[in-house]
Write a protein that holds these residues in place. Structure first.
Motif, PDB file in Angstrom:
ATOM      1  N   THR A 110       9.001 -24.012 -43.870  1.00  0.00           N
ATOM      2  CA  THR A 110       9.514 -24.506 -45.070  1.00  0.00           C
ATOM      3  C   THR A 110      10.110 -24.144 -46.039  1.00  0.00           C
ATOM      4  OG1 THR A 110       9.039 -26.571 -44.117  1.00  0.00           O
ATOM      5  CG2 THR A 110       9.773 -26.719 -46.242  1.00  0.00           C
ATOM      6  N   LEU A 111      10.954 -23.671 -46.200  1.00  0.00           N
ATOM      7  CA  LEU A 111      11.822 -23.050 -47.251  1.00  0.00           C
ATOM      8  C   LEU A 111      12.596 -24.225 -48.180  1.00  0.00           C
ATOM      9  CD1 LEU A 111      12.704 -20.333 -48.661  1.00  0.00           C
ATOM     10  CD2 LEU A 111      15.207 -20.331 -47.539  1.00  0.00           C
ATOM     11  N   GLY A 112      11.593 -23.960 -49.810  1.00  0.00           N
ATOM     12  CA  GLY A 112      11.284 -24.764 -50.577  1.00  0.00           C
ATOM     13  C   GLY A 112      12.426 -23.572 -51.502  1.00  0.00           C
ATOM     14  N   VAL A 113      13.751 -24.033 -52.321  1.00  0.00           N
ATOM     15  CA  VAL A 113      14.559 -23.585 -52.844  1.00  0.00           C
ATOM     16  C   VAL A 113      14.630 -23.985 -54.652  1.00  0.00           C
ATOM     17  CG1 VAL A 113      16.970 -23.099 -53.179  1.00  0.00           C
ATOM     18  CG2 VAL A 113      15.991 -23.014 -50.799  1.00  0.00           C
ATOM     19  N   GLY A 114      14.712 -23.032 -55.746  1.00  0.00           N
ATOM     20  CA  GLY A 114      14.822 -23.664 -56.750  1.00  0.00           C
ATOM     21  C   GLY A 114      15.580 -23.087 -57.988  1.00  0.00           C
ATOM     22  N   LEU A 115      16.247 -23.468 -58.962  1.00  0.00           N
ATOM     23  CA  LEU A 115      16.817 -22.421 -59.581  1.00  0.00           C
ATOM     24  C   LEU A 115      16.226 -22.088 -60.968  1.00  0.00           C
ATOM     25  CD1 LEU A 115      19.966 -24.746 -60.732  1.00  0.00           C
ATOM     26  CD2 LEU A 115      19.616 -23.405 -59.120  1.00  0.00           C
ATOM     27  N   GLY A 116      14.566 -22.204 -60.745  1.00  0.00           N
ATOM     28  CA  GLY A 116      13.749 -21.326 -61.687  1.00  0.00           C
ATOM     29  C   GLY A 116      14.014 -22.229 -63.317  1.00  0.00           C
ATOM     30  N   TRP A 117      12.978 -21.691 -63.981  1.00  0.00           N
ATOM     31  CA  TRP A 117      13.061 -22.246 -65.487  1.00  0.00           C
ATOM     32  C   TRP A 117      12.887 -20.952 -66.874  1.00  0.00           C
ATOM     33  CZ3 TRP A 117       9.088 -21.200 -68.407  1.00  0.00           C
ATOM     34  CH2 TRP A 117       7.548 -20.640 -67.649  1.00  0.00           C
ATOM     35  N   ASN A 118      12.388 -19.831 -65.625  1.00  0.00           N
ATOM     36  CA  ASN A 118      11.958 -18.948 -67.101  1.00  0.00           C
ATOM     37  C   ASN A 118      13.623 -17.962 -67.080  1.00  0.00           C
ATOM     38  OD1 ASN A 118      10.868 -16.636 -67.717  1.00  0.00           O
ATOM     39  ND2 ASN A 118       8.921 -18.072 -68.073  1.00  0.00           N
ATOM     40  N   GLN A 119      13.834 -17.819 -67.998  1.00  0.00           N
ATOM     41  CA  GLN A 119      14.825 -17.399 -68.255  1.00  0.00           C
ATOM     42  C   GLN A 119      15.122 -15.357 -68.182  1.00  0.00           C
ATOM     43  OE1 GLN A 119      17.853 -18.366 -70.930  1.00  0.00           O
ATOM     44  NE2 GLN A 119      19.226 -16.285 -71.511  1.00  0.00           N
ATOM     45  N   GLU A 120      13.680 -15.691 -68.827  1.00  0.00           N
ATOM     46  CA  GLU A 120      13.453 -13.579 -69.470  1.00  0.00           C
ATOM     47  C   GLU A 120      12.354 -13.063 -67.667  1.00  0.00           C
ATOM     48  OE1 GLU A 120      11.610 -16.402 -70.813  1.00  0.00           O
ATOM     49  OE2 GLU A 120      13.291 -16.662 -72.266  1.00  0.00           O
ATOM     50  N   GLU A 121      11.931 -14.175 -67.332  1.00  0.00           N
ATOM     51  CA  GLU A 121      12.130 -13.416 -65.896  1.00  0.00           C
ATOM     52  C   GLU A 121      12.915 -13.363 -65.296  1.00  0.00           C
ATOM     53  OE1 GLU A 121       9.533 -14.880 -61.456  1.00  0.00           O
ATOM     54  OE2 GLU A 121       9.554 -16.828 -63.325  1.00  0.00           O
ATOM     55  N   ALA A 122      13.687 -13.871 -65.216  1.00  0.00           N
ATOM     56  CA  ALA A 122      14.738 -13.892 -63.994  1.00  0.00           C
ATOM     57  C   ALA A 122      16.208 -13.064 -64.508  1.00  0.00           C
ATOM     58  CB  ALA A 122      16.478 -14.914 -64.011  1.00  0.00           C
ATOM     59  N   ALA A 123      15.754 -12.876 -66.155  1.00  0.00           N
ATOM     60  CA  ALA A 123      16.553 -11.494 -66.524  1.00  0.00           C
ATOM     61  C   ALA A 123      16.319 -10.142 -65.938  1.00  0.00           C
ATOM     62  CB  ALA A 123      17.033 -11.517 -68.244  1.00  0.00           C
ATOM     63  N   ALA A 124      15.064  -9.589 -65.740  1.00  0.00           N
ATOM     64  CA  ALA A 124      14.445  -8.885 -65.255  1.00  0.00           C
ATOM     65  C   ALA A 124      14.322  -8.666 -64.190  1.00  0.00           C
ATOM     66  CB  ALA A 124      12.945  -8.471 -65.401  1.00  0.00           C
ATOM     67  N   HIS A 125      15.425  -9.847 -63.109  1.00  0.00           N
ATOM     68  CA  HIS A 125      15.742  -9.499 -62.405  1.00  0.00           C
ATOM     69  C   HIS A 125      17.096  -9.200 -61.713  1.00  0.00           C
ATOM     70  CE1 HIS A 125      12.346 -10.137 -59.193  1.00  0.00           C
ATOM     71  NE2 HIS A 125      11.829 -11.472 -60.346  1.00  0.00           N
ATOM     72  N   GLY A 126      17.798  -9.289 -63.052  1.00  0.00           N
ATOM     73  CA  GLY A 126      19.559  -8.958 -62.752  1.00  0.00           C
ATOM     74  C   GLY A 126      19.846 -10.122 -62.761  1.00  0.00           C
ATOM     75  N   VAL A 127      19.636 -11.310 -62.944  1.00  0.00           N
ATOM     76  CA  VAL A 127      20.120 -12.712 -63.507  1.00  0.00           C
ATOM     77  C   VAL A 127      21.019 -12.875 -64.124  1.00  0.00           C
ATOM     78  CG1 VAL A 127      19.942 -15.263 -62.504  1.00  0.00           C
ATOM     79  CG2 VAL A 127      18.534 -13.404 -61.483  1.00  0.00           C
ATOM     80  N   ASP A 128      22.268 -13.344 -63.854  1.00  0.00           N
ATOM     81  CA  ASP A 128      22.569 -13.797 -64.759  1.00  0.00           C
ATOM     82  C   ASP A 128      22.640 -15.584 -65.248  1.00  0.00           C
ATOM     83  OD1 ASP A 128      24.960 -14.724 -66.669  1.00  0.00           O
ATOM     84  OD2 ASP A 128      26.238 -14.589 -64.986  1.00  0.00           O
ATOM     85  N   TRP A 129      21.821 -15.876 -66.003  1.00  0.00           N
ATOM     86  CA  TRP A 129      21.453 -16.889 -66.047  1.00  0.00           C
ATOM     87  C   TRP A 129      22.222 -18.731 -65.580  1.00  0.00           C
ATOM     88  CZ3 TRP A 129      16.796 -18.661 -65.370  1.00  0.00           C
ATOM     89  CH2 TRP A 129      16.547 -19.784 -66.004  1.00  0.00           C
ATOM     90  N   PRO A 130      23.604 -18.665 -66.568  1.00  0.00           N
ATOM     91  CA  PRO A 130      23.947 -19.625 -66.560  1.00  0.00           C
ATOM     92  C   PRO A 130      25.489 -19.692 -64.900  1.00  0.00           C
ATOM     93  CG  PRO A 130      24.890 -18.286 -67.994  1.00  0.00           C
ATOM     94  CD  PRO A 130      23.658 -17.297 -67.833  1.00  0.00           C
TER      95      PRO A 130
END
Length: 271
Positions: A110-130
């Motif tokens: 089962t693939l559980g999917v989410g948007l995340g909450w840690n903006q700094e973690e996401a930024a290191a992956h190149g995620v455009d937070w908004p």
């Protein structure tokens, strides 16, 4: 009601092989694992549940590797992520990981999917937070193109994939979306998922809105609702059963074998 479990498996807890064997032998339905690649120490993003960030967040095992180990020693156990931070992944690589784990487990993933909450973690992956909501939706669509029976391409603002051979294919893969109840989340559940993973929210309160979004999107049947990370007691479990909940996910302590097995002994009363 099926009782599954979730746990932050780390380098300091019991391992996935021992836990998976114990769960299946005791009659639990599933094992779900969270994902964090790293936790920047800046702590600019507050812990969403308040207080200090628990130690285990920065020590989590990779869920796909750990669930692969669990799959190898079980036959019936549901294996899932709760949740995969899809915006932080290359969709082609993630599609292969998901399909491979589903294949090796005999269709139990089962693939559980989410948007995340840690903006700094996401930024290191190149995620455009908004725009991470759009990124998750876009990546899931690209992954579904790779899982299609025939070579299928995908084009969007961010992703271009030529029609490709991409095997294995998932077998009836279930996709559940986690997040706070609301119109945007429920539109996404109805748009590309099979159901909702509520954490710390009363499913009964939000079911009418979820069902309305499901119907508006032209979906048939009922969305699956899998209450997640529950600290159970008799009243809470009774309410979930009265609601017609088919599966609930109880939280296990991020601890060694003795403490985790004692918790499973306590949870056995709800099986």
């Amino acid at each position: 009601m099926r009782i599954s479990t979730m746990i932050f498996l780390t380098d300091e807890t019991l391992g996935p092989v021992q836990l998976a064997r114990e769960l299946e032998q005791r009659g639990f339905a599933g094992l779900y694992l969270p994902e964090h690649t790293h936790i920047p120490v800046s702590r600019k993003s507050p812990y969403p549940f308040g207080g200090e960030l628990p130690r285990e967040y920065g020590r989590t095992l990779d869920p796909f590797a750990a669930l692969g180990a669990a799959a190898a020693v079980t036959e019936r156990l549901i294996l899932g992520t709760g949740i995969t931070l899809v915006a932080q992944h290359d969709p082609i690589v993630l599609a292969k990981q998901v399909a491979t784990l589903d294949h090796l487990s005999g269709g139990r993933f089962t693939l559980g999917v989410g948007l995340g909450w840690n903006q700094e973690e996401a930024a290191a992956h190149g995620v455009d937070w908004p725009r991470r909501r759009t990124a998750v939706r876009d990546r899931l669509a690209a992954m579904r193109a790779l899982w299609a029976p025939e070579p299928t391409g995908y084009d969007s603002e961010f992703i271009h994939i030529e029609p490709s051979e991409a095997h294995p294919k998932p077998k009836g893969l279930r996709v559940l979306l986690g997040g706070a109840a609301g119109p945007k989340l429920f539109a996404d559940v109805a748009g590309y998922a099979d159901g909702w993973l509520p954490v710390g929210q009363d499913p009964a309160e939000h079911l009418p809105a979820l069902r309305a979004a499901w119907t508006e999107a032209g979906r048939e049947g009922e969305p699956q609702v899998v209450p997640y990370a529950i600290r159970p007691n008799a009243d809470k479990v009774a309410r979930l059963r009265d609601l017609g909940t088919e599966e609930a996910v109880f939280i296990l302590p991020p601890a060694g074998a003795d403490e985790v097995l004692r918790t499973l002994d306590d949870y056995a009363q709800y099986l």
